[in-house]
Motif scaffolding. Structure first.
Motif, short mmCIF file in Angstrom:
data_model
loop_
_atom_site.label_atom_id
_atom_site.label_comp_id
_atom_site.label_asym_id
_atom_site.label_seq_id
_atom_site.Cartn_x
_atom_site.Cartn_y
_atom_site.Cartn_z
N ARG A 1 0.86 -1.19 0.00
CA ARG A 1 0.00 0.00 0.00
C ARG A 1 0.89 1.24 0.00
O ARG A 1 1.76 1.39 0.86
CB ARG A 1 -0.88 0.00 1.25
CG ARG A 1 -1.80 1.22 1.34
CD ARG A 1 -2.27 1.42 2.76
NE ARG A 1 -3.17 0.36 3.19
CZ ARG A 1 -4.50 0.44 3.08
NH1 ARG A 1 -5.05 1.52 2.59
NH2 ARG A 1 -5.26 -0.54 3.48
N GLU B 1 1.75 4.79 0.84
CA GLU B 1 1.28 5.73 1.85
C GLU B 1 1.73 7.13 1.44
O GLU B 1 1.73 7.44 0.25
CB GLU B 1 1.86 5.35 3.22
CG GLU B 1 1.55 3.91 3.64
CD GLU B 1 0.18 3.77 4.30
OE1 GLU B 1 -0.56 4.77 4.35
OE2 GLU B 1 -0.16 2.66 4.77
N THR C 1 3.33 0.60 2.99
CA THR C 1 3.02 -0.39 4.02
C THR C 1 2.96 -1.76 3.36
O THR C 1 2.25 -1.95 2.38
CB THR C 1 1.69 -0.06 4.72
OG1 THR C 1 1.86 1.18 5.42
CG2 THR C 1 1.30 -1.14 5.71
N SER D 1 3.75 -2.64 12.43
CA SER D 1 2.70 -1.62 12.55
C SER D 1 1.30 -2.21 12.36
O SER D 1 0.33 -1.48 12.24
CB SER D 1 2.94 -0.49 11.54
OG SER D 1 2.97 -1.01 10.22
N THR E 1 5.31 -0.51 8.08
CA THR E 1 5.31 0.72 7.30
C THR E 1 6.76 1.20 7.19
O THR E 1 7.44 1.33 8.21
CB THR E 1 4.41 1.78 7.95
OG1 THR E 1 3.08 1.27 7.97
CG2 THR E 1 4.45 3.08 7.16
N ALA F 1 3.59 4.67 13.30
CA ALA F 1 3.57 3.26 12.89
C ALA F 1 3.80 2.29 14.06
O ALA F 1 3.02 1.35 14.23
CB ALA F 1 4.58 3.02 11.77
N ARG G 1 0.69 2.18 16.31
CA ARG G 1 -0.59 1.70 15.81
C ARG G 1 -0.98 0.34 16.40
O ARG G 1 -2.13 0.16 16.81
CB ARG G 1 -0.60 1.65 14.27
CG ARG G 1 -1.98 1.37 13.72
CD ARG G 1 -2.08 1.63 12.23
NE ARG G 1 -1.33 0.65 11.45
CZ ARG G 1 -1.50 0.48 10.13
NH1 ARG G 1 -2.37 1.24 9.47
NH2 ARG G 1 -0.80 -0.42 9.48
N LEU H 1 0.32 10.38 8.15
CA LEU H 1 0.29 8.94 7.88
C LEU H 1 -1.07 8.36 8.28
O LEU H 1 -1.68 8.86 9.23
CB LEU H 1 1.42 8.27 8.66
CG LEU H 1 1.70 6.79 8.44
CD1 LEU H 1 2.21 6.54 7.02
CD2 LEU H 1 2.72 6.27 9.45
N TYR H 2 -1.47 7.31 7.61
CA TYR H 2 -2.72 6.61 7.92
C TYR H 2 -3.90 7.60 8.01
O TYR H 2 -4.72 7.53 8.95
CB TYR H 2 -2.63 5.84 9.24
CG TYR H 2 -1.46 4.91 9.40
CD1 TYR H 2 -0.98 4.15 8.34
CD2 TYR H 2 -0.83 4.76 10.64
CE1 TYR H 2 0.10 3.27 8.51
CE2 TYR H 2 0.24 3.89 10.82
CZ TYR H 2 0.71 3.15 9.75
OH TYR H 2 1.76 2.30 9.94
N ARG I 1 -6.71 8.11 6.45
CA ARG I 1 -8.09 7.60 6.45
C ARG I 1 -8.43 6.92 7.78
O ARG I 1 -9.52 7.04 8.31
CB ARG I 1 -8.29 6.63 5.29
CG ARG I 1 -8.53 7.36 3.96
CD ARG I 1 -9.35 6.52 3.06
NE ARG I 1 -8.66 5.25 2.82
CZ ARG I 1 -8.55 4.66 1.64
NH1 ARG I 1 -9.10 5.22 0.59
NH2 ARG I 1 -7.91 3.54 1.48
N GLU I 2 -7.43 6.19 8.29
CA GLU I 2 -7.66 5.50 9.56
C GLU I 2 -7.79 6.51 10.70
O GLU I 2 -8.61 6.34 11.62
CB GLU I 2 -6.50 4.54 9.82
CG GLU I 2 -6.86 3.38 10.70
CD GLU I 2 -5.81 2.28 10.66
OE1 GLU I 2 -4.71 2.51 10.11
OE2 GLU I 2 -6.10 1.20 11.18
#
Lengths: 288, 379
Positions: free
Chosen positions: A29, A31, A37, A72, A84, A134, A137, A166-167, A169-170
């Motif tokens: 993925r 990032e 990631t 992570s 990540t 990371a 998480r 970072l991240y 959307r999460e």
């Protein structure tokens, strides 16, 4: 309340700790800038290992080399090993080039972990800077998976710019929860940014906490951790309630190569998660 | 205690070789006494001694035929137990994947001849690191497990020796199979022998020997007692760890950095320095890869490299790291000092930096500061 980093037992099922195990890339993925990631699954004949939040592995790219990377992913899903990685050197650069199906070597898991058990009944503040989110998480996953066991949960996150969050959307998803406070700030941004601007320590002012019943988990660049630990202490949090995750050069992760020493601490086996009182006298000194 | 005559050493060599041991010990090469393969007692440095001082090592003829009449040379036994380079594994590419072939560490059968007390302590320190910590190093274990040790009580101290300060010698007290004290009196040349293990006692049975007389035992005790009074250096260890922890930012680190070449000689000759790096290589086809482990030195800037740069860029910080590790943080890590007082780092430093003098300089400056503080208070 006494909190201690959790020391994980050595995996004796795998007798030669210097030998990588083969893992296949299941998903890559992209990032933020130069960061990806990797989700890894055990390759044929390799058995998955469980890990604790805060632990790291040594990732080996065939013929290129091996580097320490913190895990992570979700400790409740150990069959999917998630890291990540930002491209900062030859190995981390090569890790960016991997495609689904490629096989890499993994050693580990190594090191101590965040005090998830000891923190039960307490409020928990997670303070992350940059890619320091990371290694935190997995701790957040673990805390949320047994949310009722903890008091107030709060995540403070600082990135350089809005593009470096970072991240994202999460983070937005976490922010939508009523049982988790999430604050994000960036060091600098264009006028289009409507969020908070400033260093992550400024976010601490936003949150009330009871120093007697709060534990702080801190991960980010050393300078960020220095200011964060100082601010937390000024707010009354004892050094024994503060945990940081350290980073040093590592060649073996077994306590043999000597590279990761930070004063008397071997970051690979005593850390990476360290209770702040243990390293306080060395922290902030130059070139330790 | 027992006695074996000088000529019985041949029988000792034979007895060990019959048990399939590979004999390693002191021999003269390249103007120094080094540790290497020994074919017979004739390879020992008979009639040689050394004179040592900061940055100085010279071989000198003795006026007798002593076999162990020197202090310690540039080599230590770590080159055999913790080899300077070792292949950890090999890998072969196979499409998107690869296979890893583990290295089967050779189960060595070393017999070390002429191990000094400080060196036994150094081996014990490595045992602690490589055998009795969280992980076991299979390379070290394979070389250590069968090791047979013939120790020697020092008959003379070198100019840079300070084992008395470190409580690591000169008398051999632990970790040996057989311990010899060499005695030359008039025409006689013999060894008083102490057995440290059942295995040692069993080997002794194959060698012409007899029980030592009280006079011979006394003569042997006198040898180490005399050596203990001859130490070339003293390291003042009282409160040393706290002294160093108090002085992480002492100006003396800048002073020593102005002389230190950061060459890493001290780490190479040190019998306890254990740091390593790894190198991942491929062949020209790119299909075959290997990982090698090599001795490394904390005096390189690479040693502390993390993305963005090295942690310890200045010579000051690297010398400080080495000395602090040796004398202070080692105690927190492994329960003993990392220094056994062998003096090699002083002798083999090209600019004669002396670990004992560096500690003294910091200690003296504290005393001076305290005295001046008192004077100021009186004024």
């Amino acid at each position: 309340m006494v909190y201690t980093p959790e020391q994980q037992p050595v995996d004796t099922a795998f007798p030669d700790p210097m030998l990588p195990r083969l893992y296949r890339v299941e998903q890559v993925r992209r990032e933020i800038r130069a960061t990806c990631t990797l989700a890894l699954v055990p390759d044929n004949g390799t058995t998955a290992f469980s890990f604790a939040p805060g632990q790291f592995t040594m990732l080996y790219v065939f013929g290129i080399g091996e580097i320490p990377i913190s895990i992570s992913g979700d400790p409740a899903q150990p069959h999917l090993l998630v890291h990540t990685v930002r491209a900062v050197g030859p190995v981390s650069q090569a890790l960016q080039q991997l495609k689904r199906g490629d096989v890499i070597g993994v050693r580990g898991p190594f090191g101590s972990s965040w005090p998830i058990e000891d923190a039960k009944g307490s409020d928990v503040i997670l303070v992350a800077g940059g890619l320091g989110l990371a290694p935190l998480r997995p701790a957040l996953y673990a805390l949320l998976s047994q949310r009722e066991q903890y008091g107030r949960l709060c995540l403070l996150y600082g990135a350089r710019t809005p593009q470096d969050v970072l991240y994202a959307r999460e983070l937005a998803r976490w922010r939508g929860r009523f049982d988790l406070d999430v604050y994000v700030t960036v060091d600098s941004a264009s006028t289009a940014w409507r969020g908070q601007v400033g260093v992550v320590t400024a976010l601490l002012a936003k949150i009330p906490f009871d120093p007697a019943n709060t534990v702080a988990l801190v991960c980010g660049p050393e300078v960020m951790m220095r200011f964060t630990t100082r601010e937390l202490q000024e707010r009354g949090l004892s050094a024994v309630h503060i945990f940081v995750s350290m980073e040093r050069n590592m060649k073996c992760a077994l306590g043999f190569c000597g590279h990761c020493q930070f004063g008397p601490t071997f970051v690979c086996k005593d850390g990476p998660v360290l209770r702040y009182d243990r390293i306080q006298s060395w922290f902030g000194k130059r070139e330790i | 205690m027992h006695v074996i005559e000088r000529d019985a050493l041949t029988a000792l060599f034979v007895a060990l070789r019959q048990r399939a041991f590979r004999l390693l010990g002191p021999t003269v090469r390249d103007g120094a006494i080094v540790y290497d393969e020994l074919a017979s007692p004739a390879d020992l440095p008979q009639g040689w001694t050394d004179t040592q001082d900061g940055g100085t090592y010279r071989l000198v003829r003795r006026n007798d035929a002593a076999l162990f009449g020197y202090a310690v040379g540039p080599h230590s036994w770590k080159q055999f137990l913790h080899p300077p380079t070792v292949r950890l594994w090999q890998a072969q590419r196979d499409g998107q994947s690869f296979h890893i072939r583990a290295e089967q560490p050779e189960q060595a059968r070393f017999a070390f001849i002429g191990v000094r007390s400080c060196e036994l302590h150094a081996i014990a320190i490595h045992d602690r690191i490589f055998l009795h910590d969280a992980y076991v190093d299979p390379v070290y274990r394979a070389r250590r497990e069968n090791l047979f040790i013939v120790a020697v009580n020092c008959g003379q101290a070198g100019g840079t020796c300070f084992c008395v300060s470190m409580h690591t010698g000169p008398k051999v007290t632990q970790g040996f199979d057989l311990a010899l004290t060499e005695l030359l009196t008039g025409e006689r040349h013999y060894f008083v022998v102490e057995t440290g293990t059942a295995r040692g006692a069993e080997v002794l049975q194959d060698i012409p020997h007899r029980a030592a007389t009280a006079a011979e035992e006394e003569a042997a005790a006198a040898v180490v007692a005399r050596t203990a009074t001859q130490m070339g250096r003293t390291l003042h260890t009282a409160g040393l760890q706290e002294l160093l922890y108090r002085n992480i930012e002492h100006p003396r680190w800048d002073e020593v950095a102005s002389r230190c070449l950061t060459c890493g000689n001290c780490t190479m000759v040190c019998p306890t320095c254990f740091c390593t790096t790894v190198t991942d290589t491929t062949d020209l086809t790119g299909a075959h890869a290997e990982r090698w482990r090599q001795w490394d030195s904390c005096f390189t800037t690479d040693f502390s490299y993390i993305h963005g740069g090295s942690v310890r860029t200045s010579a000051r910080s690297r010398y400080r790291h080495w000395l602090m590790h040796k004398l202070a943080t080692w105690i927190d890590q492994f329960g003993t000092s990392g220094c056994v007082g062998c003096g090699r780092c002083i002798t083999w430093c090209p600019v004669a930096i002396d670990i004992t003098a560096e500690v003294d300089a910091i200690r003296t400056s504290e005393h001076r500061a305290a005295a001046e503080g008192k004077n100021d208070a009186n004024a």
